[in-house]
Design a protein around this motif. Sequence first.
Motif, PDB file in Angstrom:
ATOM      1  N   SER A  17       0.633  -1.155   0.003  1.00 20.78           N
ATOM      2  CA  SER A  17       0.003  -0.153   0.014  1.00 20.78           C
ATOM      3  C   SER A  17       1.061   1.263  -0.031  1.00 20.78           C
ATOM      4  CB  SER A  17      -1.000  -0.037   1.327  1.00 20.78           C
ATOM      5  OG  SER A  17      -0.158  -0.261   2.472  1.00 20.78           O
ATOM      6  N   CYS A  18       0.242   2.293  -0.264  1.00 18.02           N
ATOM      7  CA  CYS A  18       0.977   3.503  -0.212  1.00 18.02           C
ATOM      8  C   CYS A  18       1.867   3.763   0.875  1.00 18.02           C
ATOM      9  CB  CYS A  18      -0.339   4.793  -0.152  1.00 18.02           C
ATOM     10  SG  CYS A  18       0.445   6.658  -0.323  1.00 18.02           S
ATOM     11  N   PRO A  19       2.890   4.259   0.612  1.00 17.13           N
ATOM     12  CA  PRO A  19       3.457   5.001  -0.558  1.00 17.13           C
ATOM     13  C   PRO A  19       4.121   3.881  -1.474  1.00 17.13           C
ATOM     14  CG  PRO A  19       5.237   5.396   1.009  1.00 17.13           C
ATOM     15  CD  PRO A  19       3.789   4.394   1.807  1.00 17.13           C
ATOM     16  N   PRO A  21       4.126   1.497  -3.751  1.00 20.15           N
ATOM     17  CA  PRO A  21       3.832   1.375  -5.136  1.00 20.15           C
ATOM     18  C   PRO A  21       4.628   2.602  -6.122  1.00 20.15           C
ATOM     19  CG  PRO A  21       1.783   0.632  -4.374  1.00 20.15           C
ATOM     20  CD  PRO A  21       2.462   1.218  -3.179  1.00 20.15           C
ATOM     21  N   VAL A  22       4.454   3.731  -5.541  1.00 19.03           N
ATOM     22  CA  VAL A  22       5.082   4.795  -6.191  1.00 19.03           C
ATOM     23  C   VAL A  22       6.645   4.973  -5.841  1.00 19.03           C
ATOM     24  CG1 VAL A  22       5.365   7.351  -5.805  1.00 19.03           C
ATOM     25  CG2 VAL A  22       3.108   6.426  -6.035  1.00 19.03           C
ATOM     26  N   VAL A  23       7.041   4.425  -4.771  1.00 18.44           N
ATOM     27  CA  VAL A  23       8.395   4.411  -4.377  1.00 18.44           C
ATOM     28  C   VAL A  23       9.082   3.163  -5.196  1.00 18.44           C
ATOM     29  CG1 VAL A  23      10.120   3.638  -2.383  1.00 18.44           C
ATOM     30  CG2 VAL A  23       8.179   5.291  -2.016  1.00 18.44           C
ATOM     31  N   LYS A  24       8.387   1.980  -5.243  1.00 19.51           N
ATOM     32  CA  LYS A  24       8.883   0.857  -6.155  1.00 19.51           C
ATOM     33  C   LYS A  24       9.108   1.381  -7.702  1.00 19.51           C
ATOM     34  CE  LYS A  24       9.361  -2.195  -3.038  1.00 19.51           C
ATOM     35  NZ  LYS A  24      10.463  -3.287  -2.741  1.00 19.51           N
ATOM     36  N   SER A  25       7.938   2.219  -8.206  1.00 20.47           N
ATOM     37  CA  SER A  25       7.924   2.764  -9.437  1.00 20.47           C
ATOM     38  C   SER A  25       9.041   3.631  -9.806  1.00 20.47           C
ATOM     39  CB  SER A  25       6.701   3.197  -9.701  1.00 20.47           C
ATOM     40  OG  SER A  25       5.447   2.230  -9.560  1.00 20.47           O
ATOM     41  N   GLY A  46      -5.740   2.702  -3.872  1.00 22.25           N
ATOM     42  CA  GLY A  46      -5.013   4.141  -3.957  1.00 22.25           C
ATOM     43  C   GLY A  46      -3.999   4.277  -5.060  1.00 22.25           C
ATOM     44  N   SER A  47      -3.587   3.357  -5.414  1.00 20.25           N
ATOM     45  CA  SER A  47      -2.386   3.440  -6.655  1.00 20.25           C
ATOM     46  C   SER A  47      -2.730   4.137  -7.922  1.00 20.25           C
ATOM     47  CB  SER A  47      -1.684   2.063  -6.760  1.00 20.25           C
ATOM     48  OG  SER A  47      -2.878   1.394  -7.493  1.00 20.25           O
ATOM     49  N   VAL A  48      -4.096   4.156  -8.179  1.00 20.87           N
ATOM     50  CA  VAL A  48      -4.625   4.815  -9.174  1.00 20.87           C
ATOM     51  C   VAL A  48      -4.465   6.461  -9.312  1.00 20.87           C
ATOM     52  CG1 VAL A  48      -6.546   5.301 -10.788  1.00 20.87           C
ATOM     53  CG2 VAL A  48      -6.205   3.059  -9.889  1.00 20.87           C
ATOM     54  N   SER A  49      -4.635   6.963  -8.254  1.00 23.02           N
ATOM     55  CA  SER A  49      -4.413   8.312  -7.990  1.00 23.02           C
ATOM     56  C   SER A  49      -3.006   8.708  -7.634  1.00 23.02           C
ATOM     57  CB  SER A  49      -5.403   8.962  -6.880  1.00 23.02           C
ATOM     58  OG  SER A  49      -5.166   8.323  -5.769  1.00 23.02           O
ATOM     59  N   ASP A  50      -2.306   7.601  -6.642  1.00 23.49           N
ATOM     60  CA  ASP A  50      -1.064   8.076  -6.342  1.00 23.49           C
ATOM     61  C   ASP A  50       0.046   7.992  -7.578  1.00 23.49           C
ATOM     62  OD1 ASP A  50      -1.791   8.063  -3.744  1.00 23.49           O
ATOM     63  OD2 ASP A  50      -1.198   6.034  -3.119  1.00 23.49           O
TER      64      ASP A  50
END
Length: 81
Positions: A17-19, A21-25, A46-50
Amino acid sequence: MNDAYDVTETLDVKGQSCPMPVVKSKQATDGLDDGDLLEVIATDAGSVSDIEGWANTTDGVELVDQREGDDVYKHYVRKTE
């Protein structure tokens, strides 16, 4: 099959979960070449908007597409520089 995209690398962040997916991306795109396409597979709604927010505010990446199906979210991010 990667939904008709020429995916360079696939990142599986299911169950995170957040954060994360963004960190790994971000970490994954840092290792890609210009024009490469990263497919991110997540289960966090939440990954959609994040990921969209991250891509829209980060130089060097472009959100190409997002898809939802069977409680899985797929994000396609291209490295642009």
